[in-house]
Write a protein that holds these residues in place. Structure first.
Motif, PDB file in Angstrom:
ATOM      1  N   VAL A  29       0.859  -0.980  -0.258  1.00  0.00           N
ATOM      2  CA  VAL A  29      -0.026  -0.025   0.250  1.00  0.00           C
ATOM      3  C   VAL A  29       0.899   1.108  -0.196  1.00  0.00           C
ATOM      4  CG1 VAL A  29      -1.721   1.596   1.450  1.00  0.00           C
ATOM      5  CG2 VAL A  29      -1.770  -1.107   1.253  1.00  0.00           C
ATOM      6  N   GLY A  30       0.586   2.175  -0.738  1.00  0.00           N
ATOM      7  CA  GLY A  30       1.344   3.310  -0.966  1.00  0.00           C
ATOM      8  C   GLY A  30       0.442   4.523  -0.300  1.00  0.00           C
ATOM      9  N   ALA A  31       1.236   5.532   0.189  1.00  0.00           N
ATOM     10  CA  ALA A  31       0.530   6.693   0.710  1.00  0.00           C
ATOM     11  C   ALA A  31       1.577   7.776   0.637  1.00  0.00           C
ATOM     12  CB  ALA A  31       0.277   6.564   2.355  1.00  0.00           C
ATOM     13  N   ARG A  32       0.817   9.001   0.545  1.00  0.00           N
ATOM     14  CA  ARG A  32       1.511  10.261   0.470  1.00  0.00           C
ATOM     15  C   ARG A  32       1.137  11.040   1.825  1.00  0.00           C
ATOM     16  NH1 ARG A  32       1.777  13.075  -4.952  1.00  0.00           N
ATOM     17  NH2 ARG A  32       3.563  11.693  -5.275  1.00  0.00           N
ATOM     18  N   LEU A  33       2.232  11.471   2.635  1.00  0.00           N
ATOM     19  CA  LEU A  33       1.771  11.669   3.997  1.00  0.00           C
ATOM     20  C   LEU A  33       2.257  13.153   4.147  1.00  0.00           C
ATOM     21  CD1 LEU A  33       2.836   8.832   6.130  1.00  0.00           C
ATOM     22  CD2 LEU A  33       0.520   9.154   5.196  1.00  0.00           C
ATOM     23  N   PRO A  34       1.659  13.860   4.622  1.00  0.00           N
ATOM     24  CA  PRO A  34       2.232  15.468   4.780  1.00  0.00           C
ATOM     25  C   PRO A  34       3.113  15.416   5.973  1.00  0.00           C
ATOM     26  CG  PRO A  34      -0.203  15.124   5.861  1.00  0.00           C
ATOM     27  CD  PRO A  34       0.270  14.070   5.171  1.00  0.00           C
ATOM     28  N   VAL A  35       4.104  16.245   5.702  1.00  0.00           N
ATOM     29  CA  VAL A  35       5.025  16.573   7.055  1.00  0.00           C
ATOM     30  C   VAL A  35       4.341  17.711   7.995  1.00  0.00           C
ATOM     31  CG1 VAL A  35       7.385  17.381   7.483  1.00  0.00           C
ATOM     32  CG2 VAL A  35       7.012  16.135   5.560  1.00  0.00           C
ATOM     33  N   ARG A  36       4.425  17.189   9.141  1.00  0.00           N
ATOM     34  CA  ARG A  36       3.685  18.172  10.243  1.00  0.00           C
ATOM     35  C   ARG A  36       4.792  18.119  11.094  1.00  0.00           C
ATOM     36  NH1 ARG A  36      -2.111  15.309   9.903  1.00  0.00           N
ATOM     37  NH2 ARG A  36      -2.769  16.375   7.948  1.00  0.00           N
ATOM     38  N   ASN A  37       5.628  19.039  11.402  1.00  0.00           N
ATOM     39  CA  ASN A  37       6.670  19.298  12.370  1.00  0.00           C
ATOM     40  C   ASN A  37       6.145  19.881  13.501  1.00  0.00           C
ATOM     41  OD1 ASN A  37       8.508  17.598  10.781  1.00  0.00           O
ATOM     42  ND2 ASN A  37       9.476  19.559   9.809  1.00  0.00           N
ATOM     43  N   GLY A  38       5.276  20.762  13.582  1.00  0.00           N
ATOM     44  CA  GLY A  38       4.735  21.425  14.612  1.00  0.00           C
ATOM     45  C   GLY A  38       4.037  20.804  15.712  1.00  0.00           C
ATOM     46  N   ARG A  39       3.508  19.537  15.316  1.00  0.00           N
ATOM     47  CA  ARG A  39       2.707  18.608  16.552  1.00  0.00           C
ATOM     48  C   ARG A  39       3.427  17.454  16.888  1.00  0.00           C
ATOM     49  NH1 ARG A  39      -2.637  16.490  13.547  1.00  0.00           N
ATOM     50  NH2 ARG A  39      -2.750  18.010  11.883  1.00  0.00           N
TER      51      ARG A  39
END
Length: 138
Positions: free
Chosen positions: A128-138
């Motif tokens: 399964v492939g996924a494109r995940l956002p980078v969320r460094n602030g949480r």
């Protein structure tokens, strides 16, 4: 690494793979240093058979490993984990402070808002492939 279009979903929408319904939800990547990051998500197995997360890969890092935390000598340590079985109708959470996918040897620092492509290998259940956002602030 080449992504097979049939197995690669560009967002975290439900993904059906080789007859198994593996759904990835609420995924994101966090990186607090330029060399490593971690991916978190909920994996739901809506299929009729158990599926085992045995490996993962990303072009953003030299390697991706399943990691968790374990107490050793009164201190919590991050350790490489064995593959994770997700029973039919079950779910498994990869969370901060618990099991997660560790991205090691990043090719470049991950910036807030960037997206990271991952491929999760569920063995006989497929990939399964996924494109995940980078969320460094949480």
């Amino acid at each position: 690494m080449k992504f097979l279009s049939a197995a690669f979903c560009l967002t975290l929408l439900p993904c059906a793979v080789l007859g198994q319904d593996l759904v990835l939800r609420d995924g994101y990547v966090r990186s607090t240093n330029p060399r490593s990051g971690a991916a978190f998500m909920v994996i739901e197995n809506q299929g009729q058979a158990a599926c085992t997360l045995s490996a993962a890969a990303s072009e953003a890092a030299q390697r991706v490993e399943l990691h968790g935390n374990r107490e050793e000598g009164g201190m919590m340590r991050m350790v490489k984990m064995d593959p994770v079985a997700i029973p039919a109708g079950g779910r498994h959470e990869l969370v901060r402070g618990g099991e997660h996918l560790m991205l090691m040897g990043l090719n470049h620092p991950l910036a807030e808002g960037e997206e990271v492509d991952l491929v999760l290998d569920f063995g006989t259940c497929g990939k399964v492939g996924a494109r995940l956002p980078v969320r460094n602030g949480r």
